[in-house]
Design a protein around this motif. Sequence first.
Motif, mmCIF file in Angstrom:
data_model
loop_
_atom_site.group_PDB
_atom_site.id
_atom_site.type_symbol
_atom_site.label_atom_id
_atom_site.label_comp_id
_atom_site.label_asym_id
_atom_site.label_seq_id
_atom_site.Cartn_x
_atom_site.Cartn_y
_atom_site.Cartn_z
ATOM 1 N N LEU A 1 -19.068 -39.376 -3.027
ATOM 2 C CA LEU A 1 -19.160 -39.143 -4.468
ATOM 3 C C LEU A 1 -17.808 -38.936 -5.142
ATOM 4 N N ALA A 2 -16.727 -39.034 -4.376
ATOM 5 C CA ALA A 2 -15.403 -38.705 -4.940
ATOM 6 C C ALA A 2 -14.586 -39.976 -5.205
ATOM 7 N N PRO A 3 -13.790 -39.964 -6.262
ATOM 8 C CA PRO A 3 -13.094 -41.197 -6.664
ATOM 9 C C PRO A 3 -11.941 -41.631 -5.760
ATOM 10 N N ASN A 4 -11.137 -40.701 -5.239
ATOM 11 C CA ASN A 4 -10.004 -41.175 -4.419
ATOM 12 C C ASN A 4 -10.454 -41.869 -3.138
ATOM 13 N N PRO A 5 -11.409 -41.313 -2.397
ATOM 14 C CA PRO A 5 -11.882 -42.060 -1.232
ATOM 15 C C PRO A 5 -12.480 -43.412 -1.612
ATOM 16 N N LYS A 6 -13.059 -43.485 -2.809
ATOM 17 C CA LYS A 6 -13.620 -44.778 -3.234
ATOM 18 C C LYS A 6 -12.532 -45.834 -3.368
ATOM 19 N N GLN B 1 -14.051 -29.083 2.532
ATOM 20 C CA GLN B 1 -12.613 -29.343 2.664
ATOM 21 C C GLN B 1 -11.835 -28.079 3.017
ATOM 22 N N PHE B 2 -12.457 -26.915 2.789
ATOM 23 C CA PHE B 2 -11.763 -25.656 3.077
ATOM 24 C C PHE B 2 -12.152 -25.081 4.439
ATOM 25 N N GLU B 3 -13.087 -25.740 5.111
ATOM 26 C CA GLU B 3 -13.506 -25.243 6.429
ATOM 27 C C GLU B 3 -12.445 -25.581 7.475
ATOM 28 N N PHE C 1 -3.928 -30.101 3.277
ATOM 29 C CA PHE C 1 -3.930 -30.401 1.843
ATOM 30 C C PHE C 1 -5.349 -30.295 1.265
ATOM 31 N N GLY C 2 -6.343 -30.317 2.145
ATOM 32 C CA GLY C 2 -7.718 -30.103 1.685
ATOM 33 C C GLY C 2 -8.267 -31.208 0.812
ATOM 34 N N THR C 3 -7.761 -32.416 0.984
ATOM 35 C CA THR C 3 -8.259 -33.527 0.162
ATOM 36 C C THR C 3 -8.620 -34.729 1.043
ATOM 37 N N VAL C 4 -9.546 -35.518 0.530
ATOM 38 C CA VAL C 4 -9.885 -36.809 1.130
ATOM 39 C C VAL C 4 -9.491 -37.907 0.139
ATOM 40 N N PRO C 5 -9.161 -39.090 0.648
ATOM 41 C CA PRO C 5 -9.345 -39.609 1.998
ATOM 42 C C PRO C 5 -8.228 -39.201 2.950
ATOM 43 N N VAL C 6 -8.602 -39.191 4.249
ATOM 44 C CA VAL C 6 -7.617 -39.066 5.324
ATOM 45 C C VAL C 6 -8.031 -40.058 6.407
ATOM 46 N N GLU D 1 -3.400 -39.638 1.608
ATOM 47 C CA GLU D 1 -3.000 -40.377 0.404
ATOM 48 C C GLU D 1 -3.609 -41.786 0.409
ATOM 49 N N SER D 2 -4.386 -42.024 -0.623
ATOM 50 C CA SER D 2 -5.103 -43.302 -0.744
ATOM 51 C C SER D 2 -4.189 -44.511 -0.614
ATOM 52 N N VAL D 3 -3.062 -44.481 -1.310
ATOM 53 C CA VAL D 3 -2.198 -45.671 -1.310
ATOM 54 C C VAL D 3 -1.563 -45.880 0.061
ATOM 55 N N VAL E 1 -11.444 -34.212 -16.353
ATOM 56 C CA VAL E 1 -12.673 -33.864 -15.615
ATOM 57 C C VAL E 1 -12.527 -32.499 -14.958
ATOM 58 N N ARG E 2 -11.415 -32.285 -14.280
ATOM 59 C CA ARG E 2 -11.300 -31.052 -13.486
ATOM 60 C C ARG E 2 -11.166 -29.815 -14.355
ATOM 61 N N ASN E 3 -10.710 -30.016 -15.599
ATOM 62 C CA ASN E 3 -10.586 -28.852 -16.478
ATOM 63 C C ASN E 3 -11.807 -28.646 -17.362
ATOM 64 N N MET F 1 -18.479 -27.527 -12.249
ATOM 65 C CA MET F 1 -18.356 -27.506 -10.785
ATOM 66 C C MET F 1 -16.913 -27.300 -10.317
ATOM 67 N N PHE F 2 -15.946 -27.506 -11.231
ATOM 68 C CA PHE F 2 -14.543 -27.320 -10.843
ATOM 69 C C PHE F 2 -13.960 -26.003 -11.357
ATOM 70 N N ALA F 3 -14.820 -25.119 -11.844
ATOM 71 C CA ALA F 3 -14.325 -23.809 -12.303
ATOM 72 C C ALA F 3 -13.619 -23.115 -11.134
ATOM 73 N N GLY F 4 -12.395 -22.662 -11.383
ATOM 74 C CA GLY F 4 -11.613 -22.002 -10.330
ATOM 75 C C GLY F 4 -11.020 -22.975 -9.322
ATOM 76 N N ARG F 5 -11.263 -24.289 -9.542
ATOM 77 C CA ARG F 5 -10.751 -25.314 -8.619
ATOM 78 C C ARG F 5 -10.206 -26.490 -9.430
ATOM 79 N N ALA F 6 -9.378 -26.140 -10.415
ATOM 80 C CA ALA F 6 -8.907 -27.182 -11.339
ATOM 81 C C ALA F 6 -7.963 -28.172 -10.664
ATOM 82 N N ALA G 1 -7.251 -30.343 -7.060
ATOM 83 C CA ALA G 1 -7.903 -30.769 -5.822
ATOM 84 C C ALA G 1 -7.288 -30.077 -4.617
ATOM 85 N N GLY G 2 -8.158 -29.631 -3.738
ATOM 86 C CA GLY G 2 -7.698 -29.035 -2.484
ATOM 87 C C GLY G 2 -7.264 -27.582 -2.600
ATOM 88 N N GLU G 3 -7.415 -27.018 -3.808
ATOM 89 C CA GLU G 3 -6.951 -25.640 -4.048
ATOM 90 C C GLU G 3 -8.119 -24.780 -4.504
#
Length: 209
Positions: free
Chosen positions: A8-13, A38-40, A49-54, A65-67, A112-114, A118-123, A125-127
């Motif tokens: 459901l996330a754009p960067n892995p897409k 991602q925090f587990e 970094f707590g982000t996908v894709p990897v 990093e997608s690129v 979107v993140r601001n 669902m992104f309250a307190g997580r503005a 990614a990975g934080e």
Amino acid sequence: MKLYDFALAPNPKRVRVFLAEKGISLPTVQVNLRELEQFEDSFQQVSTFGTVPVLVLDDGTTIGESVAICRYFERLHPEPALMGTDAKDMAIVEMWNRRAEIQCFSACGEAVRNSAPMFAGRALAGERGVDQIPALIDRGRATARRFMARIDTQLADNPFLAGANFTIADITAFIAIEFGARAEISIPDGCANVARWFDSVASRASASA
Ligand SMILES: N[C@@H](CCC(=O)N[C@@H](CS)C(=O)NCC(=O)O)C(=O)O
């Protein structure tokens, strides 16, 4: 080799569309960002970094990093070329992809993140513990709209962002705009070339990857 992904996330897409264009399929591990996986520890051991894709290679090498992931596959599977073929083409594709990332993907992400609850307190990614800043919603929207107005001129004379061929720059910009809809970002009235280009990218089989 496996790809840490979240459907459901754009960067892995971005990576999934890139791979689909090349006809590559990979085993994936879903990291459910909505469940905060991602925090587990199991994922933090893959990437702090707590982000996908990897992408994790068979020798254990980790590529985030997608690129960077796309570049790896471009080198291994050059056809169809999605990052340019000669020095000039590669530079042009890189230019448009960077513009799409900075002026569109980041801007849509900012909006979107601001804004999304669902992104309250997580503005960011990975934080965690990063508050939303409402002023960034409109700034993100305005930056994305300016980008679309600018590329309308480019797309008046070219079927795709970097010219005659579909490239990673189209993938980045398309997914950014798709994602931006979550913050009410849409193609501005008057950007008929962007609308035509968006529909043509959306109609590719890879768009639903
Ligand atoms: N620059 C990174 C960005 C990766 C990124 O932000 N991924 C998002 C998903 S689209 C993520 O993992 N977010 C984790 C979170 O929301 O905490 C890339 O291109 O791979």
